[in-house]
Design a protein around this motif. Structure first.
Motif, PDB file in Angstrom:
ATOM      1  N   ASN A 125       0.826  -1.197   0.000  1.00 54.89           N
ATOM      2  CA  ASN A 125       0.000   0.000   0.000  1.00 54.89           C
ATOM      3  C   ASN A 125       0.865   1.254   0.000  1.00 54.89           C
ATOM      4  OD1 ASN A 125      -1.672   2.250   1.098  1.00 54.89           O
ATOM      5  ND2 ASN A 125      -3.218   0.646   1.138  1.00 54.89           N
ATOM      6  N   TYR A 126       0.785   2.029  -1.057  1.00 55.96           N
ATOM      7  CA  TYR A 126       1.466   3.329  -1.115  1.00 55.96           C
ATOM      8  C   TYR A 126       0.916   4.134  -2.275  1.00 55.96           C
ATOM      9  CZ  TYR A 126       4.383   0.819  -4.574  1.00 55.96           C
ATOM     10  OH  TYR A 126       4.823   0.074  -5.633  1.00 55.96           O
ATOM     11  N   THR A 127       1.448   5.369  -2.380  1.00 55.26           N
ATOM     12  CA  THR A 127       1.005   6.262  -3.448  1.00 55.26           C
ATOM     13  C   THR A 127       2.202   6.683  -4.284  1.00 55.26           C
ATOM     14  OG1 THR A 127      -1.041   7.100  -2.507  1.00 55.26           O
ATOM     15  CG2 THR A 127       0.247   8.670  -3.763  1.00 55.26           C
ATOM     16  N   THR A 128       1.991   6.781  -5.580  1.00 52.10           N
ATOM     17  CA  THR A 128       3.050   7.271  -6.458  1.00 52.10           C
ATOM     18  C   THR A 128       2.803   8.756  -6.721  1.00 52.10           C
ATOM     19  OG1 THR A 128       1.708   6.581  -8.322  1.00 52.10           O
ATOM     20  CG2 THR A 128       3.444   5.075  -7.626  1.00 52.10           C
ATOM     21  N   ILE A 129       3.872   9.537  -6.698  1.00 49.78           N
ATOM     22  CA  ILE A 129       3.755  10.976  -6.958  1.00 49.78           C
ATOM     23  C   ILE A 129       4.770  11.353  -8.024  1.00 49.78           C
ATOM     24  CG2 ILE A 129       3.930  13.298  -6.005  1.00 49.78           C
ATOM     25  CD1 ILE A 129       3.239  12.106  -3.281  1.00 49.78           C
ATOM     26  N   SER A 130       4.293  11.626  -9.223  1.00 50.56           N
ATOM     27  CA  SER A 130       5.172  12.048 -10.314  1.00 50.56           C
ATOM     28  C   SER A 130       4.394  13.022 -11.190  1.00 50.56           C
ATOM     29  CB  SER A 130       5.656  10.833 -11.113  1.00 50.56           C
ATOM     30  OG  SER A 130       4.563  10.009 -11.469  1.00 50.56           O
ATOM     31  N   ALA A 131       3.765  14.011 -10.515  1.00 45.95           N
ATOM     32  CA  ALA A 131       2.976  15.031 -11.195  1.00 45.95           C
ATOM     33  C   ALA A 131       1.983  14.362 -12.152  1.00 45.95           C
ATOM     34  CB  ALA A 131       3.891  16.028 -11.907  1.00 45.95           C
ATOM     35  N   CYS A 132       2.056  14.767 -13.422  1.00 50.41           N
ATOM     36  CA  CYS A 132       1.060  14.337 -14.403  1.00 50.41           C
ATOM     37  C   CYS A 132       1.219  12.877 -14.808  1.00 50.41           C
ATOM     38  CB  CYS A 132       1.168  15.235 -15.614  1.00 50.41           C
ATOM     39  SG  CYS A 132       1.296  16.954 -15.117  1.00 50.41           S
ATOM     40  N   ALA A 133       2.243  12.199 -14.302  1.00 49.23           N
ATOM     41  CA  ALA A 133       2.426  10.785 -14.625  1.00 49.23           C
ATOM     42  C   ALA A 133       2.080   9.889 -13.434  1.00 49.23           C
ATOM     43  CB  ALA A 133       3.864  10.532 -15.065  1.00 49.23           C
ATOM     44  N   GLY A 148      -0.628   8.679 -12.037  1.00 51.30           N
ATOM     45  CA  GLY A 148      -1.594   7.587 -12.245  1.00 51.30           C
ATOM     46  C   GLY A 148      -0.977   6.449 -13.047  1.00 51.30           C
ATOM     47  N   ALA A 149      -0.186   6.796 -14.065  1.00 54.18           N
ATOM     48  CA  ALA A 149       0.445   5.765 -14.893  1.00 54.18           C
ATOM     49  C   ALA A 149       1.517   5.017 -14.100  1.00 54.18           C
ATOM     50  CB  ALA A 149       1.054   6.402 -16.146  1.00 54.18           C
ATOM     51  N   HIS A 150       2.280   5.755 -13.285  1.00 51.85           N
ATOM     52  CA  HIS A 150       3.270   5.076 -12.455  1.00 51.85           C
ATOM     53  C   HIS A 150       2.597   4.128 -11.452  1.00 51.85           C
ATOM     54  CE1 HIS A 150       6.461   8.148 -13.615  1.00 51.85           C
ATOM     55  NE2 HIS A 150       7.075   6.997 -13.723  1.00 51.85           N
ATOM     56  N   ALA A 151       1.456   4.542 -10.911  1.00 52.48           N
ATOM     57  CA  ALA A 151       0.736   3.683  -9.962  1.00 52.48           C
ATOM     58  C   ALA A 151       0.338   2.373 -10.635  1.00 52.48           C
ATOM     59  CB  ALA A 151      -0.507   4.412  -9.434  1.00 52.48           C
ATOM     60  N   ILE A 152      -0.218   2.479 -11.844  1.00 54.31           N
ATOM     61  CA  ILE A 152      -0.659   1.274 -12.559  1.00 54.31           C
ATOM     62  C   ILE A 152       0.553   0.411 -12.922  1.00 54.31           C
ATOM     63  CG2 ILE A 152      -1.837   0.414 -14.640  1.00 54.31           C
ATOM     64  CD1 ILE A 152      -3.514   3.049 -14.527  1.00 54.31           C
ATOM     65  N   GLY A 153       1.637   1.072 -13.308  1.00 60.32           N
ATOM     66  CA  GLY A 153       2.862   0.337 -13.629  1.00 60.32           C
ATOM     67  C   GLY A 153       3.385  -0.436 -12.432  1.00 60.32           C
ATOM     68  N   ASP A 154       3.395   0.220 -11.274  1.00 58.64           N
ATOM     69  CA  ASP A 154       3.855  -0.458 -10.056  1.00 58.64           C
ATOM     70  C   ASP A 154       2.899  -1.590  -9.656  1.00 58.64           C
ATOM     71  OD1 ASP A 154       6.133   1.009  -9.780  1.00 58.64           O
ATOM     72  OD2 ASP A 154       5.663   1.824  -7.807  1.00 58.64           O
ATOM     73  N   ALA A 155       1.613  -1.357  -9.833  1.00 62.72           N
ATOM     74  CA  ALA A 155       0.609  -2.383  -9.507  1.00 62.72           C
ATOM     75  C   ALA A 155       0.820  -3.615 -10.393  1.00 62.72           C
ATOM     76  CB  ALA A 155      -0.795  -1.813  -9.700  1.00 62.72           C
ATOM     77  N   PHE A 156       1.075  -3.347 -11.661  1.00 58.30           N
ATOM     78  CA  PHE A 156       1.366  -4.413 -12.639  1.00 58.30           C
ATOM     79  C   PHE A 156       2.574  -5.233 -12.187  1.00 58.30           C
ATOM     80  CE2 PHE A 156       4.291  -4.722 -16.488  1.00 58.30           C
ATOM     81  CZ  PHE A 156       3.814  -5.938 -16.952  1.00 58.30           C
ATOM     82  N   THR A 196      -5.771  -0.034  -8.211  1.00 55.89           N
ATOM     83  CA  THR A 196      -4.815   0.988  -8.642  1.00 55.89           C
ATOM     84  C   THR A 196      -5.505   2.075  -9.453  1.00 55.89           C
ATOM     85  OG1 THR A 196      -2.698   1.332  -9.781  1.00 55.89           O
ATOM     86  CG2 THR A 196      -4.174  -0.308 -10.726  1.00 55.89           C
ATOM     87  N   GLY A 197      -4.787   3.156  -9.708  1.00 52.85           N
ATOM     88  CA  GLY A 197      -5.367   4.249 -10.489  1.00 52.85           C
ATOM     89  C   GLY A 197      -4.779   5.577 -10.095  1.00 52.85           C
TER      90      GLY A 197
END
Lengths: 78, 413
Positions: free
Chosen positions: B155-163, B165-173, B186-187
Protein backbone atom coordinates in the motif's frame (compact mmCIF):
# COMPACT_ATOMS: atom_id res chain seq x y z
CA UNK A 1 -29.78 24.27 29.81
CA UNK A 2 -29.01 26.58 26.90
CA UNK A 3 -25.34 25.69 27.25
CA UNK A 4 -26.10 21.98 27.08
CA UNK A 5 -28.05 22.56 23.87
CA UNK A 6 -25.09 24.36 22.34
CA UNK A 7 -22.71 21.60 23.41
CA UNK A 8 -25.03 18.92 22.05
CA UNK A 9 -25.37 20.72 18.72
CA UNK A 10 -21.60 20.89 18.36
CA UNK A 11 -21.22 17.19 19.18
CA UNK A 12 -23.98 16.18 16.76
CA UNK A 13 -22.38 18.26 14.03
CA UNK A 14 -18.80 17.10 14.64
CA UNK A 15 -19.38 13.43 15.38
CA UNK A 16 -22.45 12.82 13.20
CA UNK A 17 -24.37 11.13 16.04
CA UNK A 18 -28.14 11.35 16.66
CA UNK A 19 -28.97 14.04 19.30
CA UNK A 20 -30.62 11.50 21.64
CA UNK A 21 -27.29 9.72 22.10
CA UNK A 22 -25.73 12.88 23.49
CA UNK A 23 -26.56 12.44 27.18
CA UNK A 24 -24.60 13.82 30.12
CA UNK A 25 -23.27 10.32 30.85
CA UNK A 26 -22.13 9.63 27.31
CA UNK A 27 -18.37 9.13 26.83
CA UNK A 28 -16.95 10.76 23.70
CA UNK A 29 -14.79 7.82 22.67
CA UNK A 30 -16.64 4.75 23.98
CA UNK A 31 -20.25 5.89 23.44
CA UNK A 32 -20.09 8.50 20.67
CA UNK A 33 -17.49 6.88 18.44
CA UNK A 34 -14.92 9.68 18.57
CA UNK A 35 -11.24 9.01 17.97
CA UNK A 36 -8.33 11.05 19.33
CA UNK A 37 -8.41 13.52 16.42
CA UNK A 38 -12.18 14.00 16.84
CA UNK A 39 -11.71 14.90 20.50
CA UNK A 40 -9.11 17.55 19.58
CA UNK A 41 -11.50 18.98 17.01
CA UNK A 42 -14.35 18.98 19.55
CA UNK A 43 -12.30 20.90 22.10
CA UNK A 44 -11.43 23.42 19.38
CA UNK A 45 -15.11 23.80 18.54
CA UNK A 46 -15.93 24.42 22.22
CA UNK A 47 -13.16 27.03 22.41
CA UNK A 48 -14.55 28.72 19.32
CA UNK A 49 -18.17 28.67 20.45
CA UNK A 50 -17.58 29.84 24.01
CA UNK A 51 -14.64 32.09 23.23
CA UNK A 52 -12.20 30.58 25.71
CA UNK A 53 -9.03 28.51 25.80
CA UNK A 54 -8.88 24.98 27.14
CA UNK A 55 -5.42 23.68 28.02
CA UNK A 56 -4.40 20.21 26.85
CA UNK A 57 -4.24 19.08 30.47
CA UNK A 58 -7.80 20.22 31.16
CA UNK A 59 -9.02 18.86 27.83
CA UNK A 60 -7.80 15.35 28.67
CA UNK A 61 -10.07 15.22 31.71
CA UNK A 62 -13.19 16.01 29.69
CA UNK A 63 -14.04 12.50 28.57
CA UNK A 64 -17.82 12.70 28.99
CA UNK A 65 -20.46 15.14 27.77
CA UNK A 66 -21.37 15.92 31.40
CA UNK A 67 -17.80 16.81 32.36
CA UNK A 68 -17.53 19.10 29.34
CA UNK A 69 -20.83 20.81 30.18
CA UNK A 70 -19.86 21.34 33.85
CA UNK A 71 -16.43 22.65 32.83
CA UNK A 72 -17.88 25.05 30.27
CA UNK A 73 -20.61 26.26 32.67
CA UNK A 74 -17.96 26.97 35.25
CA UNK A 75 -15.70 28.81 32.81
CA UNK A 76 -18.45 30.91 31.26
CA UNK A 77 -19.83 32.14 34.63
CA UNK A 78 -19.08 35.82 34.93
CA UNK B 1 6.38 -14.30 -14.01
CA UNK B 2 2.65 -13.84 -13.56
CA UNK B 3 0.36 -12.42 -16.23
CA UNK B 4 -1.71 -9.41 -15.18
CA UNK B 5 -5.26 -8.63 -16.35
CA UNK B 6 -7.74 -5.85 -15.67
CA UNK B 7 -11.10 -7.01 -14.33
CA UNK B 8 -12.80 -3.84 -13.09
CA UNK B 9 -12.85 -0.15 -13.96
CA UNK B 10 -14.38 2.99 -12.46
CA UNK B 11 -14.09 6.68 -13.35
CA UNK B 12 -15.33 10.11 -12.46
CA UNK B 13 -14.48 12.90 -14.91
CA UNK B 14 -15.71 16.32 -16.04
CA UNK B 15 -17.89 14.55 -18.63
CA UNK B 16 -19.42 11.84 -16.46
CA UNK B 17 -19.54 10.36 -12.99
CA UNK B 18 -19.28 6.75 -14.16
CA UNK B 19 -17.67 4.70 -16.92
CA UNK B 20 -20.68 4.52 -19.23
CA UNK B 21 -21.48 8.25 -19.18
CA UNK B 22 -17.82 9.21 -19.57
CA UNK B 23 -17.19 6.76 -22.43
CA UNK B 24 -20.36 7.84 -24.29
CA UNK B 25 -19.24 11.47 -23.95
CA UNK B 26 -15.74 10.68 -25.23
CA UNK B 27 -17.14 8.88 -28.27
CA UNK B 28 -19.41 11.86 -29.01
CA UNK B 29 -16.48 14.26 -28.66
CA UNK B 30 -18.14 16.18 -25.84
CA UNK B 31 -16.09 18.73 -23.91
CA UNK B 32 -16.12 18.89 -20.12
CA UNK B 33 -14.35 22.26 -19.92
CA UNK B 34 -16.32 25.25 -18.72
CA UNK B 35 -16.19 28.45 -16.70
CA UNK B 36 -15.17 27.60 -13.12
CA UNK B 37 -18.18 27.25 -10.82
CA UNK B 38 -16.48 26.28 -7.57
CA UNK B 39 -15.14 29.72 -6.69
CA UNK B 40 -15.01 33.34 -7.81
CA UNK B 41 -12.37 33.83 -10.51
CA UNK B 42 -12.71 37.64 -10.81
CA UNK B 43 -9.07 38.16 -9.82
CA UNK B 44 -7.70 35.23 -11.85
CA UNK B 45 -6.36 35.48 -15.39
CA UNK B 46 -7.59 31.96 -16.17
CA UNK B 47 -11.29 31.34 -15.52
CA UNK B 48 -11.88 27.88 -17.01
CA UNK B 49 -11.34 24.30 -15.85
CA UNK B 50 -12.67 20.78 -16.14
CA UNK B 51 -14.85 20.36 -13.05
CA UNK B 52 -16.72 17.24 -11.98
CA UNK B 53 -20.44 18.03 -11.85
CA UNK B 54 -23.24 17.00 -9.45
CA UNK B 55 -20.83 15.18 -7.18
CA UNK B 56 -22.31 14.33 -3.77
CA UNK B 57 -20.02 11.79 -2.11
CA UNK B 58 -21.97 11.88 1.17
CA UNK B 59 -24.83 10.12 -0.64
CA UNK B 60 -22.65 7.05 -1.18
CA UNK B 61 -20.33 7.18 1.86
CA UNK B 62 -20.76 7.95 5.57
CA UNK B 63 -20.91 11.78 5.90
CA UNK B 64 -18.66 11.65 8.96
CA UNK B 65 -15.98 9.92 6.90
CA UNK B 66 -16.44 12.31 4.00
CA UNK B 67 -15.94 15.29 6.33
CA UNK B 68 -12.51 14.11 7.38
CA UNK B 69 -11.20 13.37 3.87
CA UNK B 70 -10.19 15.75 1.10
CA UNK B 71 -12.06 16.00 -2.21
CA UNK B 72 -9.11 14.20 -3.80
CA UNK B 73 -9.97 11.11 -1.71
CA UNK B 74 -13.73 11.58 -2.29
CA UNK B 75 -13.19 11.31 -6.05
CA UNK B 76 -10.95 8.28 -5.57
CA UNK B 77 -13.49 6.50 -3.35
CA UNK B 78 -16.23 7.19 -5.88
CA UNK B 79 -14.28 5.70 -8.79
CA UNK B 80 -13.03 2.79 -6.67
CA UNK B 81 -16.52 1.90 -5.58
CA UNK B 82 -17.55 1.59 -9.24
CA UNK B 83 -14.44 -0.45 -10.09
CA UNK B 84 -14.92 -2.90 -7.19
CA UNK B 85 -18.59 -3.40 -8.12
CA UNK B 86 -17.63 -3.84 -11.78
CA UNK B 87 -15.04 -6.50 -10.91
CA UNK B 88 -17.68 -8.32 -8.82
CA UNK B 89 -15.03 -9.27 -6.33
CA UNK B 90 -15.98 -10.15 -2.76
CA UNK B 91 -12.83 -9.35 -0.78
CA UNK B 92 -14.11 -11.44 2.16
CA UNK B 93 -13.44 -14.61 0.19
CA UNK B 94 -9.72 -14.00 -0.33
CA UNK B 95 -6.49 -13.47 1.60
CA UNK B 96 -6.57 -9.73 2.21
CA UNK B 97 -2.80 -9.59 2.75
CA UNK B 98 -2.45 -10.41 -0.95
CA UNK B 99 -4.65 -7.50 -2.07
CA UNK B 100 -2.77 -4.22 -2.45
CA UNK B 101 -3.65 -0.60 -3.16
CA UNK B 102 -1.38 1.66 -5.25
CA UNK B 103 -3.07 4.89 -6.33
CA UNK B 104 -1.30 7.95 -7.68
CA UNK B 105 -1.90 11.61 -6.98
CA UNK B 106 0.18 14.54 -8.13
CA UNK B 107 -0.69 16.97 -5.34
CA UNK B 108 -3.17 15.43 -2.89
CA UNK B 109 -5.42 17.43 -0.55
CA UNK B 110 -5.12 20.93 -1.98
CA UNK B 111 -8.60 21.98 -0.85
CA UNK B 112 -7.76 21.14 2.75
CA UNK B 113 -4.32 22.72 2.55
CA UNK B 114 -5.74 26.02 1.32
CA UNK B 115 -8.66 26.16 3.75
CA UNK B 116 -6.53 25.38 6.78
CA UNK B 117 -3.72 27.68 5.72
CA UNK B 118 -6.20 30.54 5.44
CA UNK B 119 -7.40 29.76 8.98
CA UNK B 120 -3.78 29.66 10.14
CA UNK B 121 -3.03 33.12 8.69
CA UNK B 122 -6.30 34.73 9.76
CA UNK B 123 -6.84 33.13 13.17
CA UNK B 124 -3.57 31.59 14.29
CA UNK B 125 -2.13 28.10 14.85
CA UNK B 126 -4.67 27.08 17.51
CA UNK B 127 -7.46 27.05 14.91
CA UNK B 128 -5.75 24.67 12.47
CA UNK B 129 -7.69 21.39 12.19
CA UNK B 130 -6.20 18.24 13.70
CA UNK B 131 -7.26 16.65 10.41
CA UNK B 132 -5.04 18.96 8.31
CA UNK B 133 -2.21 16.49 7.83
CA UNK B 134 -4.19 13.26 7.26
CA UNK B 135 -6.53 15.13 4.90
CA UNK B 136 -3.73 16.79 2.96
CA UNK B 137 -1.20 14.03 2.35
CA UNK B 138 -1.52 12.59 -1.18
CA UNK B 139 -1.20 8.98 0.00
CA UNK B 140 -4.52 9.08 1.86
CA UNK B 141 -6.13 7.92 -1.41
CA UNK B 142 -4.41 4.52 -1.13
CA UNK B 143 -4.62 4.60 2.66
CA UNK B 144 -8.33 5.18 2.85
CA UNK B 145 -9.27 2.78 0.06
CA UNK B 146 -7.50 0.06 2.09
CA UNK B 147 -9.29 1.13 5.28
CA UNK B 148 -12.70 1.20 3.61
CA UNK B 149 -12.38 -2.19 1.90
CA UNK B 150 -10.11 -3.83 4.48
CA UNK B 151 -7.18 -4.50 2.14
CA UNK B 152 -3.82 -5.37 3.67
CA UNK B 153 -1.39 -5.98 0.79
CA UNK B 154 1.26 -3.53 -0.50
CA UNK B 155 0.00 0.00 0.00
CA UNK B 156 1.47 3.33 -1.12
CA UNK B 157 1.01 6.26 -3.45
CA UNK B 158 3.05 7.27 -6.46
CA UNK B 159 3.75 10.98 -6.96
CA UNK B 160 5.17 12.05 -10.31
CA UNK B 161 2.98 15.03 -11.19
CA UNK B 162 1.06 14.34 -14.40
CA UNK B 163 2.43 10.78 -14.62
CA UNK B 164 1.37 9.69 -11.09
CA UNK B 165 -1.59 7.59 -12.25
CA UNK B 166 0.44 5.77 -14.89
CA UNK B 167 3.27 5.08 -12.45
CA UNK B 168 0.74 3.68 -9.96
CA UNK B 169 -0.66 1.27 -12.56
CA UNK B 170 2.86 0.34 -13.63
CA UNK B 171 3.86 -0.46 -10.06
CA UNK B 172 0.61 -2.38 -9.51
CA UNK B 173 1.37 -4.41 -12.64
CA UNK B 174 4.85 -5.22 -11.37
CA UNK B 175 3.59 -6.10 -7.85
CA UNK B 176 1.38 -8.80 -9.38
CA UNK B 177 3.86 -9.85 -12.04
CA UNK B 178 6.53 -10.46 -9.37
CA UNK B 179 4.13 -12.20 -6.98
CA UNK B 180 3.79 -9.55 -4.26
CA UNK B 181 0.00 -9.50 -4.59
CA UNK B 182 -2.86 -11.37 -6.28
CA UNK B 183 -4.97 -8.25 -6.73
CA UNK B 184 -4.07 -4.56 -6.72
CA UNK B 185 -6.58 -1.72 -6.64
CA UNK B 186 -4.82 0.99 -8.64
CA UNK B 187 -5.37 4.25 -10.49
CA UNK B 188 -5.13 7.97 -9.85
CA UNK B 189 -7.02 10.85 -8.30
CA UNK B 190 -6.68 14.62 -8.35
CA UNK B 191 -8.74 17.59 -7.13
CA UNK B 192 -6.63 20.61 -8.10
CA UNK B 193 -9.30 23.14 -9.06
CA UNK B 194 -8.68 25.63 -6.24
CA UNK B 195 -7.97 29.39 -6.29
CA UNK B 196 -4.36 28.98 -5.12
CA UNK B 197 -3.41 26.18 -7.54
CA UNK B 198 -5.11 27.99 -10.42
CA UNK B 199 -2.93 31.03 -9.70
CA UNK B 200 0.22 28.89 -9.60
CA UNK B 201 -0.41 27.02 -12.85
CA UNK B 202 -1.61 30.20 -14.53
CA UNK B 203 1.48 32.18 -13.57
CA UNK B 204 3.66 29.43 -15.04
CA UNK B 205 1.97 30.36 -18.33
CA UNK B 206 1.05 26.68 -18.55
CA UNK B 207 -2.71 27.18 -18.87
CA UNK B 208 -4.90 28.12 -21.83
CA UNK B 209 -6.37 31.61 -21.56
CA UNK B 210 -9.20 30.92 -23.97
CA UNK B 211 -11.73 31.97 -21.31
CA UNK B 212 -14.38 32.95 -23.84
CA UNK B 213 -14.41 29.57 -25.59
CA UNK B 214 -13.89 26.99 -22.83
CA UNK B 215 -14.93 24.06 -24.98
CA UNK B 216 -12.39 25.02 -27.64
CA UNK B 217 -9.54 25.70 -25.20
CA UNK B 218 -8.01 22.22 -25.03
CA UNK B 219 -6.47 21.78 -28.48
CA UNK B 220 -4.00 18.91 -28.22
CA UNK B 221 -1.58 18.87 -31.19
CA UNK B 222 -3.29 21.86 -32.86
CA UNK B 223 -1.18 24.80 -34.05
CA UNK B 224 -3.47 27.19 -32.17
CA UNK B 225 -3.11 25.52 -28.76
CA UNK B 226 -2.15 27.88 -25.93
CA UNK B 227 -1.80 25.70 -22.86
CA UNK B 228 -3.56 22.99 -20.88
CA UNK B 229 -6.74 23.20 -18.84
CA UNK B 230 -6.74 22.20 -15.19
CA UNK B 231 -9.21 19.45 -14.41
CA UNK B 232 -10.26 17.13 -11.61
CA UNK B 233 -11.22 13.47 -11.66
CA UNK B 234 -10.26 9.94 -10.74
CA UNK B 235 -10.04 6.47 -12.20
CA UNK B 236 -9.56 3.11 -10.51
CA UNK B 237 -8.65 -0.21 -12.11
CA UNK B 238 -8.73 -3.66 -10.53
CA UNK B 239 -5.62 -5.58 -11.60
CA UNK B 240 -5.47 -9.33 -11.00
CA UNK B 241 -3.12 -12.17 -11.54
CA UNK B 242 -4.51 -14.10 -14.52
CA UNK B 243 -5.08 -17.47 -12.81
CA UNK B 244 -6.64 -15.75 -9.79
CA UNK B 245 -9.06 -13.92 -12.10
CA UNK B 246 -9.84 -17.09 -14.05
CA UNK B 247 -10.58 -19.13 -10.95
CA UNK B 248 -13.21 -16.69 -9.79
CA UNK B 249 -14.64 -16.38 -13.31
CA UNK B 250 -13.92 -12.66 -13.66
CA UNK B 251 -14.56 -10.83 -16.92
CA UNK B 252 -11.33 -9.54 -18.44
CA UNK B 253 -10.98 -6.15 -20.15
CA UNK B 254 -7.44 -6.71 -21.31
CA UNK B 255 -3.92 -7.49 -20.22
CA UNK B 256 -1.12 -5.19 -19.12
CA UNK B 257 2.07 -6.41 -20.71
CA UNK B 258 4.56 -3.58 -20.37
CA UNK B 259 5.54 -0.60 -18.24
CA UNK B 260 8.27 1.83 -19.20
CA UNK B 261 9.55 4.51 -16.84
CA UNK B 262 12.31 7.00 -17.63
CA UNK B 263 13.58 10.38 -16.49
CA UNK B 264 14.44 13.39 -18.63
CA UNK B 265 17.16 14.75 -16.34
CA UNK B 266 16.61 18.03 -18.13
CA UNK B 267 14.33 20.74 -16.66
CA UNK B 268 11.79 21.23 -13.86
CA UNK B 269 8.85 21.72 -16.23
CA UNK B 270 9.99 21.62 -19.87
CA UNK B 271 10.23 18.20 -21.55
CA UNK B 272 13.56 17.06 -22.99
CA UNK B 273 14.16 18.14 -26.62
CA UNK B 274 12.44 15.91 -29.18
CA UNK B 275 10.77 14.04 -26.32
CA UNK B 276 13.89 11.97 -25.83
CA UNK B 277 12.75 10.73 -22.40
CA UNK B 278 9.25 9.93 -23.66
CA UNK B 279 10.71 7.97 -26.59
CA UNK B 280 12.76 5.80 -24.26
CA UNK B 281 9.76 5.32 -22.00
CA UNK B 282 7.70 3.96 -24.91
CA UNK B 283 10.63 1.84 -25.99
CA UNK B 284 10.95 0.23 -22.55
CA UNK B 285 7.22 -0.52 -22.30
CA UNK B 286 7.24 -2.20 -25.72
CA UNK B 287 10.38 -4.14 -24.84
CA UNK B 288 8.77 -5.54 -21.69
CA UNK B 289 5.62 -6.34 -23.67
CA UNK B 290 7.75 -8.54 -25.90
CA UNK B 291 6.03 -7.41 -29.07
CA UNK B 292 7.37 -5.71 -32.16
CA UNK B 293 6.91 -1.96 -32.54
CA UNK B 294 4.84 -2.57 -35.66
CA UNK B 295 2.36 -4.63 -33.64
CA UNK B 296 1.23 -1.49 -31.76
CA UNK B 297 -2.03 -0.20 -33.29
CA UNK B 298 -3.03 2.67 -31.05
CA UNK B 299 -1.30 5.36 -29.01
CA UNK B 300 -3.28 7.28 -26.40
CA UNK B 301 -1.04 10.33 -26.18
CA UNK B 302 -0.28 12.50 -23.18
CA UNK B 303 -1.33 15.40 -25.48
CA UNK B 304 -1.70 18.22 -22.96
CA UNK B 305 -2.28 21.08 -25.44
CA UNK B 306 0.90 22.86 -24.35
CA UNK B 307 3.48 24.25 -26.76
CA UNK B 308 6.33 21.90 -25.94
CA UNK B 309 4.61 18.70 -24.83
CA UNK B 310 2.64 18.17 -28.01
CA UNK B 311 5.50 19.09 -30.33
CA UNK B 312 8.02 16.84 -28.57
CA UNK B 313 5.62 13.95 -28.00
CA UNK B 314 4.79 13.88 -31.71
CA UNK B 315 8.53 13.89 -32.51
CA UNK B 316 9.18 11.11 -30.00
CA UNK B 317 6.49 8.92 -31.55
CA UNK B 318 7.86 9.45 -35.06
CA UNK B 319 11.45 8.92 -33.94
CA UNK B 320 10.62 5.67 -32.19
CA UNK B 321 8.20 4.10 -34.65
CA UNK B 322 9.83 5.24 -37.91
CA UNK B 323 7.83 4.02 -40.91
CA UNK B 324 5.21 2.37 -38.73
CA UNK B 325 4.29 5.77 -37.17
CA UNK B 326 1.94 6.55 -40.06
CA UNK B 327 -0.01 3.34 -39.44
CA UNK B 328 -0.61 4.15 -35.77
CA UNK B 329 -3.97 5.49 -34.68
CA UNK B 330 -3.64 8.32 -32.16
CA UNK B 331 -5.84 10.48 -29.99
CA UNK B 332 -5.70 12.79 -26.97
CA UNK B 333 -8.25 12.33 -24.17
CA UNK B 334 -7.23 15.66 -22.61
CA UNK B 335 -8.76 17.50 -25.60
CA UNK B 336 -12.14 16.77 -23.99
CA UNK B 337 -11.64 16.89 -20.24
CA UNK B 338 -8.44 18.90 -19.80
CA UNK B 339 -5.58 17.73 -17.65
CA UNK B 340 -6.51 15.81 -14.53
CA UNK B 341 -2.80 15.65 -13.53
CA UNK B 342 -2.27 12.59 -11.32
CA UNK B 343 -5.54 11.03 -12.46
CA UNK B 344 -4.84 11.43 -16.18
CA UNK B 345 -2.77 8.28 -16.70
CA UNK B 346 -5.45 6.20 -14.98
CA UNK B 347 -8.38 7.74 -16.88
CA UNK B 348 -6.47 7.21 -20.11
CA UNK B 349 -5.73 3.58 -19.18
CA UNK B 350 -9.48 3.07 -18.83
CA UNK B 351 -9.95 4.72 -22.25
CA UNK B 352 -7.46 2.30 -23.82
CA UNK B 353 -9.22 -0.73 -22.28
CA UNK B 354 -12.64 0.45 -23.51
CA UNK B 355 -11.17 1.10 -26.96
CA UNK B 356 -9.84 -2.47 -27.05
CA UNK B 357 -13.17 -3.87 -25.78
CA UNK B 358 -15.39 -1.93 -28.19
CA UNK B 359 -13.01 -1.74 -31.14
CA UNK B 360 -13.36 2.02 -31.36
CA UNK B 361 -11.07 5.01 -30.74
CA UNK B 362 -12.55 8.31 -29.56
CA UNK B 363 -11.87 11.53 -31.48
CA UNK B 364 -9.47 14.32 -30.51
CA UNK B 365 -11.52 17.47 -30.03
CA UNK B 366 -10.45 20.83 -31.49
CA UNK B 367 -7.68 19.37 -33.62
CA UNK B 368 -8.34 21.46 -36.74
CA UNK B 369 -4.85 22.27 -37.94
CA UNK B 370 -2.24 19.76 -36.73
CA UNK B 371 1.20 21.13 -35.94
CA UNK B 372 3.91 20.41 -38.54
CA UNK B 373 5.53 17.76 -36.31
CA UNK B 374 2.32 15.71 -36.70
CA UNK B 375 2.74 15.36 -40.47
CA UNK B 376 2.16 11.71 -41.32
CA UNK B 377 0.51 10.91 -37.97
CA UNK B 378 -3.08 9.66 -38.05
CA UNK B 379 -5.02 11.40 -35.28
CA UNK B 380 -8.70 10.48 -34.97
CA UNK B 381 -10.82 13.64 -35.31
CA UNK B 382 -14.53 14.16 -35.90
CA UNK B 383 -16.24 10.77 -35.62
CA UNK B 384 -14.88 7.92 -33.52
CA UNK B 385 -12.86 5.37 -35.52
CA UNK B 386 -13.69 1.66 -35.66
CA UNK B 387 -10.52 -0.39 -35.36
CA UNK B 388 -9.36 -3.72 -33.98
CA UNK B 389 -6.64 -3.10 -31.40
CA UNK B 390 -4.21 -5.87 -30.48
CA UNK B 391 -1.60 -3.74 -28.69
CA UNK B 392 -1.91 -0.16 -27.46
CA UNK B 393 0.27 2.18 -25.43
CA UNK B 394 -0.60 5.16 -23.26
CA UNK B 395 1.90 7.92 -22.42
CA UNK B 396 2.05 10.05 -19.29
CA UNK B 397 4.73 12.70 -18.92
CA UNK B 398 5.09 14.76 -15.75
CA UNK B 399 6.68 18.00 -14.51
CA UNK B 400 10.07 17.02 -13.15
CA UNK B 401 10.80 14.97 -16.25
CA UNK B 402 8.97 11.78 -15.19
CA UNK B 403 7.89 9.65 -18.15
CA UNK B 404 5.68 6.57 -17.95
CA UNK B 405 4.25 4.39 -20.69
CA UNK B 406 1.84 1.50 -20.20
CA UNK B 407 1.40 -1.20 -22.83
CA UNK B 408 -1.93 -3.03 -23.03
CA UNK B 409 -2.87 -6.08 -25.05
CA UNK B 410 -6.17 -7.55 -26.17
CA UNK B 411 -6.70 -10.56 -23.93
CA UNK B 412 -6.33 -14.03 -25.40
CA UNK B 413 -5.25 -17.33 -23.89
Amino acid sequence: MALFDDVRNIIVEQLHVPPEKVTLEAKFIEDLGADSLDTVELIMAFEEKFNLQISEEEAQKLDTVGKAVTYLEDKTKT
Amino acid sequence: MNRVVITGIGVITPVGNDVKTTWDSFLKGKSGIDTIRAFDTSNHTVKIAGEVKDFEPEKKFDPKIIKRLDRCVHLCLWATSEAVADAQIDFNKYDRTQIGVIIGSGIGGLHTWEREHTKFIERGPARVSPFLIPMMIPDMTSGYVAIHWGLKGPNYTTISACASGAHAIGDAFRAIKYGDANVVVTGGSEAPVTPFALAGFSNMRALSRRNDEPQKASRSFDVNRDGFIMAEGAATLILEELEFARKRGAKIYGEIVGFGATGDGHHITAPAPEGEGARRSMERAIKEAGCRKDEINYVNTHGTSTELNDKFEAMAIKNLFGDHAKKLILNATKSMIGHTLGAAGAIEAVVVLLSIRDGVVHPTLNLKEPLPECNGLDFVTGDPRKVTIDYAISNSLGFGGHNATLCFKRFSD
